[in-house]
Design an enzyme around this catalytic site. Structure first.
Site, PDB file in Angstrom:
ATOM      1  N   LYS A 118       0.855  -1.197   0.000  1.00 49.98           N
ATOM      2  CA  LYS A 118       0.000   0.000   0.000  1.00 49.98           C
ATOM      3  C   LYS A 118       0.892   1.249   0.000  1.00 49.98           C
ATOM      4  O   LYS A 118       1.920   1.266   0.678  1.00 49.98           O
ATOM      5  CB  LYS A 118      -0.892  -0.001   1.266  1.00 49.98           C
ATOM      6  N   CYS A 139      -2.200  10.137  -6.445  1.00 46.35           N
ATOM      7  CA  CYS A 139      -3.381   9.827  -5.629  1.00 46.35           C
ATOM      8  C   CYS A 139      -4.437  10.908  -5.869  1.00 46.35           C
ATOM      9  O   CYS A 139      -4.168  12.090  -5.669  1.00 46.35           O
ATOM     10  CB  CYS A 139      -3.024   9.779  -4.152  1.00 46.35           C
TER      11      CYS A 139
END
Ligand code: RRO
Length: 310
Positions: free
Chosen positions: A45, A128
């Protein structure tokens, strides 16, 4: 039976298929599950300097053709992932760290630290869609990306790669490709979820997720054509100089084959992993191998990028 082995930035991967960052890869238990599976790598992650709880819930939803979320970077902080790495080495497959900084200096610290760890590759996530920043996000600011690459491209021997957004404009993608060539970035991951998306529940007259008034990143089948287009453009712009990890809507061996034709060296699976669990890696890989065999190809390199034009 052929095996669809591949290479990313010179590093061998036992198959063409592995997990995308952000799906069931935030804890040691989840990463060990990936280690035991047929995912050909363990992708972590995206992590930050400090641990983060992420955005308010509900923050994700499965939809008929994909996945929609505004997770907000929930992660345990990079120190925890560093602790996990020795345990993950037992699975004997490439380990890929993924990092997000809130400043260029944070990116530098994260890349430097993982350069000194036992991970095999480092994905620098520039894209992101769920972080609200002051001003223009780094990924749309080529001067800033250049400054970042000045800071991170000579910190060690491990290949670093950039996780990139969907470019909906060729000129911007070409500019990005120029920087990638200029700095000899050895790999890229294309594409992140498509941000600034909104999904509405018409019955309740509400948004479907809570953070940021319902805006979030879209992935899965909805974005596959955009991902394929971005991979193909990068393949044309970068040819064999840069390895490409394709990501966005890979559900079957046929999807993986299409990314291979477009020019990807490997694919990451996110939405389908979320739905199906770790068995998806073996299934998609087997389906891809069957397609290659049926078509008479003996390896990934036989067909990578060889899309024909009408
Ligand atoms: O955690 C997230 O909200 C997130 C990240 Br870091 C990312 O790179 N892409 C995405 O869709 N969500």
């Amino acid at each position: 039976m052929i095996t669809a082995k591949t290479k990313i930035a010179g590093i061998e991967f036992d198959s063409y298929i592995f997990n995308a960052s952000g799906i069931k890869d935030g804890t040691l238990e989840e990463l060990e599950e990936i280690g035991k599976s047929e995912s050909s790598a363990i992708m972590l992650k995206s992590c930050t300097i400090e641990p983060r709880k992420g955005n308010e819930k509900p923050r994700e939803i499965n939809l008929p053709f994909g996945y929609f979320q505004s997770e907000g970077l929930p992660n345990l902080g990079y120190r925890k992932y560093l602790e996990f790495i020795p345990k993950l080495k037992q699975y004997k497959k490439p380990i890929i760290a993924s990092v997000v900084g809130f400043s260029l200096e944070e990116y530098r610290v994260l890349v430097k630290t993982f350069q000194e760890s036992e991970v095999d590759l480092i994905e620098v996530n520039l894209s992101c869609p769920n972080i609200v920043e002051e001003g223009l996000p780094i990924v749309y600011n080529f001067e800033k990306i250049k400054e970042l690459l000045d800071k991170i491209s000579n910190l060690g021997e491990k290949p670093i790669g950039l996780k990139l957004p969907a470019y909906l404009c060729y000129v911007l993608q070409e500019k990005m490709a120029d920087l990638i060539k200029q700095y000899n970035v050895p790999f890229i991951a294309s594409i992140n979820s498509v941000g600034n998306a909104l999904i509405i529940d018409p019955g309740k007259e509400t948004t479907l997720i809570k953070p940021q008034k319902g805006f979030g990143g879209l992935s899965g089948g909805y974005i596959k054509p955009i991902a394929l287009g971005n991979v193909r453009r990068f393949y044309e712009l970068l040819k064999d100089k840069v390895s490409i990890m394709g990501v966005g809507g890979i559900k079957t061996g046929q999807d993986a084959f299409e990314f291979l034709l477009a020019g990807a060296d490997a694919v990451q699976v996110g939405t389908t992993f979320e739905r199906e669990g770790v068995n998806c890696f073996q299934r998609i890989n087997k389906e891809l191998e069957e397609i290659l065999e049926k078509k008479g190809y003996s390896s990934i390199s036989d067909i990578r990028g060889r899309l024909k034009y009408l």
